[in-house]
Write a protein that holds these residues in place. Structure first.
Motif, PDB file in Angstrom:
ATOM      1  N   GLN A  29       0.855  -1.188   0.000  1.00 45.60           N
ATOM      2  CA  GLN A  29       0.000   0.000   0.000  1.00 45.60           C
ATOM      3  C   GLN A  29       0.894   1.241   0.000  1.00 45.60           C
ATOM      4  O   GLN A  29       1.270   1.752   1.047  1.00 45.60           O
ATOM      5  CB  GLN A  29      -0.910  -0.001   1.231  1.00 45.60           C
ATOM      6  N   THR A  30       1.242   1.708  -1.200  1.00 45.45           N
ATOM      7  CA  THR A  30       2.189   2.818  -1.324  1.00 45.45           C
ATOM      8  C   THR A  30       1.688   4.033  -0.547  1.00 45.45           C
ATOM      9  O   THR A  30       0.584   4.529  -0.793  1.00 45.45           O
ATOM     10  CB  THR A  30       2.401   3.180  -2.800  1.00 45.45           C
ATOM     11  N   THR A  31       2.500   4.506   0.401  1.00 47.95           N
ATOM     12  CA  THR A  31       2.068   5.554   1.322  1.00 47.95           C
ATOM     13  C   THR A  31       3.181   6.573   1.506  1.00 47.95           C
ATOM     14  O   THR A  31       4.315   6.214   1.837  1.00 47.95           O
ATOM     15  CB  THR A  31       1.705   4.954   2.702  1.00 47.95           C
ATOM     16  N   ALA A  32       2.862   7.833   1.305  1.00 46.41           N
ATOM     17  CA  ALA A  32       3.831   8.912   1.536  1.00 46.41           C
ATOM     18  C   ALA A  32       3.905   9.221   3.024  1.00 46.41           C
ATOM     19  O   ALA A  32       2.898   9.146   3.741  1.00 46.41           O
ATOM     20  CB  ALA A  32       3.426  10.155   0.764  1.00 46.41           C
ATOM     21  N   VAL A  33       5.092   9.565   3.485  1.00 45.37           N
ATOM     22  CA  VAL A  33       5.241   9.948   4.881  1.00 45.37           C
ATOM     23  C   VAL A  33       4.756  11.382   5.059  1.00 45.37           C
ATOM     24  O   VAL A  33       4.924  12.230   4.177  1.00 45.37           O
ATOM     25  CB  VAL A  33       6.705   9.825   5.347  1.00 45.37           C
ATOM     26  N   LYS A  34       4.115  11.629   6.162  1.00 44.93           N
ATOM     27  CA  LYS A  34       3.663  12.979   6.513  1.00 44.93           C
ATOM     28  C   LYS A  34       4.248  13.320   7.875  1.00 44.93           C
ATOM     29  O   LYS A  34       4.191  12.523   8.812  1.00 44.93           O
ATOM     30  CB  LYS A  34       2.134  13.059   6.544  1.00 44.93           C
ATOM     31  N   TYR A  35       4.808  14.517   7.965  1.00 43.20           N
ATOM     32  CA  TYR A  35       5.360  14.992   9.221  1.00 43.20           C
ATOM     33  C   TYR A  35       4.477  16.125   9.743  1.00 43.20           C
ATOM     34  O   TYR A  35       4.515  17.235   9.218  1.00 43.20           O
ATOM     35  CB  TYR A  35       6.777  15.528   9.043  1.00 43.20           C
ATOM     36  N   PRO A  36       3.704  15.875  10.780  1.00 39.46           N
ATOM     37  CA  PRO A  36       3.014  16.994  11.418  1.00 39.46           C
ATOM     38  C   PRO A  36       4.021  17.809  12.227  1.00 39.46           C
ATOM     39  O   PRO A  36       5.204  17.475  12.277  1.00 39.46           O
ATOM     40  CB  PRO A  36       2.002  16.295  12.329  1.00 39.46           C
ATOM     41  N   ALA A  37       3.565  18.865  12.860  1.00 37.97           N
ATOM     42  CA  ALA A  37       4.438  19.576  13.795  1.00 37.97           C
ATOM     43  C   ALA A  37       4.822  18.614  14.914  1.00 37.97           C
ATOM     44  O   ALA A  37       3.967  17.923  15.467  1.00 37.97           O
ATOM     45  CB  ALA A  37       3.729  20.790  14.364  1.00 37.97           C
ATOM     46  N   MET A  38       6.114  18.555  15.212  1.00 37.08           N
ATOM     47  CA  MET A  38       6.599  17.576  16.196  1.00 37.08           C
ATOM     48  C   MET A  38       7.536  18.251  17.187  1.00 37.08           C
ATOM     49  O   MET A  38       8.762  18.215  17.022  1.00 37.08           O
ATOM     50  CB  MET A  38       7.311  16.428  15.475  1.00 37.08           C
ATOM     51  N   PRO A  39       6.999  18.901  18.227  1.00 38.78           N
ATOM     52  CA  PRO A  39       7.863  19.534  19.234  1.00 38.78           C
ATOM     53  C   PRO A  39       8.760  18.509  19.920  1.00 38.78           C
ATOM     54  O   PRO A  39       8.390  17.339  20.075  1.00 38.78           O
ATOM     55  CB  PRO A  39       6.863  20.135  20.223  1.00 38.78           C
ATOM     56  N   VAL A  40       9.933  18.951  20.305  1.00 39.74           N
ATOM     57  CA  VAL A  40      10.913  18.082  20.947  1.00 39.74           C
ATOM     58  C   VAL A  40      10.995  18.442  22.432  1.00 39.74           C
ATOM     59  O   VAL A  40      11.258  19.597  22.788  1.00 39.74           O
ATOM     60  CB  VAL A  40      12.298  18.238  20.289  1.00 39.74           C
ATOM     61  N   ALA A  41      10.774  17.455  23.282  1.00 36.05           N
ATOM     62  CA  ALA A  41      10.943  17.651  24.725  1.00 36.05           C
ATOM     63  C   ALA A  41      12.397  17.364  25.072  1.00 36.05           C
ATOM     64  O   ALA A  41      12.903  16.268  24.806  1.00 36.05           O
ATOM     65  CB  ALA A  41      10.015  16.728  25.495  1.00 36.05           C
ATOM     66  N   ILE A  42      13.082  18.346  25.635  1.00 39.29           N
ATOM     67  CA  ILE A  42      14.496  18.226  25.962  1.00 39.29           C
ATOM     68  C   ILE A  42      14.631  17.806  27.425  1.00 39.29           C
ATOM     69  O   ILE A  42      13.971  18.363  28.309  1.00 39.29           O
ATOM     70  CB  ILE A  42      15.223  19.555  25.698  1.00 39.29           C
ATOM     71  N   LYS A  43      15.468  16.816  27.677  1.00 36.77           N
ATOM     72  CA  LYS A  43      15.565  16.213  29.006  1.00 36.77           C
ATOM     73  C   LYS A  43      16.543  16.981  29.887  1.00 36.77           C
ATOM     74  O   LYS A  43      17.642  16.526  30.206  1.00 36.77           O
ATOM     75  CB  LYS A  43      15.960  14.742  28.863  1.00 36.77           C
ATOM     76  N   THR A  44      16.119  18.171  30.272  1.00 38.55           N
ATOM     77  CA  THR A  44      16.844  18.965  31.267  1.00 38.55           C
ATOM     78  C   THR A  44      15.868  19.246  32.405  1.00 38.55           C
ATOM     79  O   THR A  44      15.258  20.322  32.458  1.00 38.55           O
ATOM     80  CB  THR A  44      17.359  20.291  30.662  1.00 38.55           C
ATOM     81  N   PRO A  45      15.671  18.287  33.315  1.00 43.04           N
ATOM     82  CA  PRO A  45      14.605  18.405  34.315  1.00 43.04           C
ATOM     83  C   PRO A  45      14.722  19.621  35.226  1.00 43.04           C
ATOM     84  O   PRO A  45      13.702  20.102  35.732  1.00 43.04           O
ATOM     85  CB  PRO A  45      14.712  17.099  35.100  1.00 43.04           C
ATOM     86  N   ASP A  46      15.927  20.133  35.450  1.00 43.89           N
ATOM     87  CA  ASP A  46      16.052  21.334  36.265  1.00 43.89           C
ATOM     88  C   ASP A  46      15.476  22.556  35.555  1.00 43.89           C
ATOM     89  O   ASP A  46      15.141  23.562  36.208  1.00 43.89           O
ATOM     90  CB  ASP A  46      17.524  21.595  36.609  1.00 43.89           C
ATOM     91  N   TYR A  47      15.387  22.468  34.229  1.00 35.64           N
ATOM     92  CA  TYR A  47      14.822  23.562  33.430  1.00 35.64           C
ATOM     93  C   TYR A  47      14.071  22.927  32.259  1.00 35.64           C
ATOM     94  O   TYR A  47      14.606  22.808  31.154  1.00 35.64           O
ATOM     95  CB  TYR A  47      15.922  24.491  32.926  1.00 35.64           C
ATOM     96  N   PRO A  48      12.821  22.484  32.485  1.00 37.47           N
ATOM     97  CA  PRO A  48      12.073  21.787  31.434  1.00 37.47           C
ATOM     98  C   PRO A  48      11.986  22.630  30.156  1.00 37.47           C
ATOM     99  O   PRO A  48      11.781  23.842  30.206  1.00 37.47           O
ATOM    100  CB  PRO A  48      10.695  21.596  32.061  1.00 37.47           C
ATOM    101  N   LEU A  49      12.134  21.951  29.010  1.00 37.11           N
ATOM    102  CA  LEU A  49      12.144  22.626  27.719  1.00 37.11           C
ATOM    103  C   LEU A  49      11.382  21.823  26.683  1.00 37.11           C
ATOM    104  O   LEU A  49      11.519  20.595  26.612  1.00 37.11           O
ATOM    105  CB  LEU A  49      13.579  22.804  27.217  1.00 37.11           C
ATOM    106  N   VAL A  50      10.588  22.521  25.877  1.00 33.08           N
ATOM    107  CA  VAL A  50       9.945  21.939  24.701  1.00 33.08           C
ATOM    108  C   VAL A  50      10.164  22.909  23.551  1.00 33.08           C
ATOM    109  O   VAL A  50       9.883  24.104  23.685  1.00 33.08           O
ATOM    110  CB  VAL A  50       8.436  21.708  24.910  1.00 33.08           C
ATOM    111  N   VAL A  51      10.662  22.387  22.428  1.00 33.10           N
ATOM    112  CA  VAL A  51      11.034  23.255  21.315  1.00 33.10           C
ATOM    113  C   VAL A  51      10.415  22.749  20.024  1.00 33.10           C
ATOM    114  O   VAL A  51      10.472  21.553  19.715  1.00 33.10           O
ATOM    115  CB  VAL A  51      12.565  23.323  21.144  1.00 33.10           C
ATOM    116  N   ALA A  52       9.823  23.662  19.268  1.00 30.39           N
ATOM    117  CA  ALA A  52       9.389  23.406  17.897  1.00 30.39           C
ATOM    118  C   ALA A  52      10.035  24.500  17.049  1.00 30.39           C
ATOM    119  O   ALA A  52       9.511  25.618  16.950  1.00 30.39           O
ATOM    120  CB  ALA A  52       7.868  23.451  17.784  1.00 30.39           C
TER     121      ALA A  52
END
Length: 384
Positions: A304-327
């Motif tokens: 089943q030929t299928t194209a990949v789709k990338y939605p917005a995908m924020p990245v959670a950065i593992k710095t627990p003393d200073y939580p971070l999420v970046v898009a």
């Protein structure tokens, strides 16, 4: 029937195999890996220490167990030396050519290494797989101070993990702030301040030139003349997609192995997936894109030929003393950053908008990470 062959047993290779088996339980499947083929959660390498996890505890399944689970043949400790796209064969250094129906390159990325002088330059660690992490844990026995070359995402994650394990940390980098290029300056500045208070020693506007053995541990000489002592030295200056096998096999490459939206390379029946792949210009070295790509490619391989789709995908950065999420906004995006401090005084909401006030990216820190879901809904797709 010729098999489907996956080169690589990292997160991309094994995830594709799992997704394929959901749709096709019978097609012959071979997975070839240069290591021992253990399955493990790679993102945990940079925060496993403070969780008390050894390399053995991070390992989820052996190669034999994965072979049974996936109804596949897993060939370990083997290097693919050649691909013949015309004959549709691969060659291992230790066997005759193997013919494939479809070939998937899930080769990952390799650490970029600094050019260092000194009699201990080769002792500098890069932690990019489970074996690397095992060596790291062995070297940490009785260590009191770790030097990290590179204040980027991975360097900061390791720094936070080490200080939360009561190990002193020095981080060295040529810029003025941590995660330059990924975080806007106000967020990077607050990250620097927060981790400083937690115990990280920053050495900015400098690089490591020499690493020598000392009476105990290592002596690092910096480009500004400073000298540091450390028990362990880590290099975390970035990753480079693994493209050499593709390049020598006549497959088009750029930063990564070039593919279309179906993950197909310039050669028929050869696909690329994960950190090694450059999908219509996107080389995204994170988990969410691999999941999306693996699901799409599994459908394609099962008919089943299928194209990949990338939605917005924020990245959670593992710095627990200073939580971070970046898009991060696209490199070509035109617009400006706006900043709002958290009412609690801990954290910043940074939003990147264009002239029409459309949201193109964000960076959330501290208490502002709670707005991740709301803001993600407003972002454009990365690849529609």
């Amino acid at each position: 029937m010729h098999p489907i062959i996956i080169i690589g047993s990292g997160f991309a290779g094994y995830t594709l195999a799992r997704e394929l088996r959901k749709l096709d339980s019978d097609s012959p499947l071979i997975i070839i890996t240069s290591d021992d083929g253990r399955s493990y959660p790679k993102p945990m390498l940079s925060n496993a220490l403070s969780k008390g996890k050894t390399a053995e505890q991070l390992s989820l399944s052996s190669a034999d167990a994965m072979a049974k689970t996936l109804n596949a043949t897993v060939i370990t400790d083997s290097i693919v030396s050649q691909i013949d796209p015309q004959q549709q064969t691969i060659s291992l250094t230790s066997s005759d050519p193997i013919q494939y129906k479809h070939l998937i390159l899930a080769l990952g990325a390799t650490p970029i290494r600094s050019v260092l002088k000194g009699d201990a330059a080769n002792d500098v660690l890069s932690i990019n797989n489970l074996n690397d992490y095992s060596v790291f844990r062995q070297q940490l026995v009785d260590a009191k101070h770790v030097a990290i070359i590179g204040p980027g995402l991975i360097g900061c994650e390791f720094a936070n993990d080490l200080i939360n394990s009561d190990i002193a940390v020095s981080v060295i980098g040529p810029g003025q702030l941590p995660m330059e290029g990924l975080l806007p300056d106000p967020v990077a500045t607050e990250l620097k301040t927060t981790l400083s208070k937690a115990g990280v020693n920053w050495h900015f506007e400098s690089t490591v030139t020499t690493v020598n053995h000392a009476a105990k541990g290592y002596q690092l000489t910096l480009s500004n003349g400073d000298v540091l002592q450390a028990d362990v030295v880590i290099s975390a200056i970035g990753l480079r997609p693994e493209i050499e096998l593709a390049k020598t096999s006549g497959i088009n490459v750029n930063r990564g192995i070039i593919t279309d939206e179906y993950l197909l390379t310039s050669q028929p029946n050869i696909y690329a997936l994960g950190d090694c792949a450059e999908v219509t210009g996107h080389n995204l070295l994170f988990i969410a894109p691999i999941l999306a790509a693996a699901k799409a490619l599994a459908k394609t391989l099962s008919g089943q030929t299928t194209a990949v789709k990338y939605p917005a995908m924020p990245v959670a950065i593992k710095t627990p003393d200073y939580p971070l999420v970046v898009a991060s906004p696209a490199l070509s995006a035109i617009g400006s950053w706006q900043f709002e401090a958290a009412s609690s005084g801990f954290g910043i909401k940074a939003t990147f908008t264009n002239n029409s006030d459309a949201l193109l990216g964000f960076a959330l820190s501290g208490d502002m990470v709670s707005e991740k879901q709301l803001l993600t809904k407003q972002l454009p797709d990365i690849l529609a």
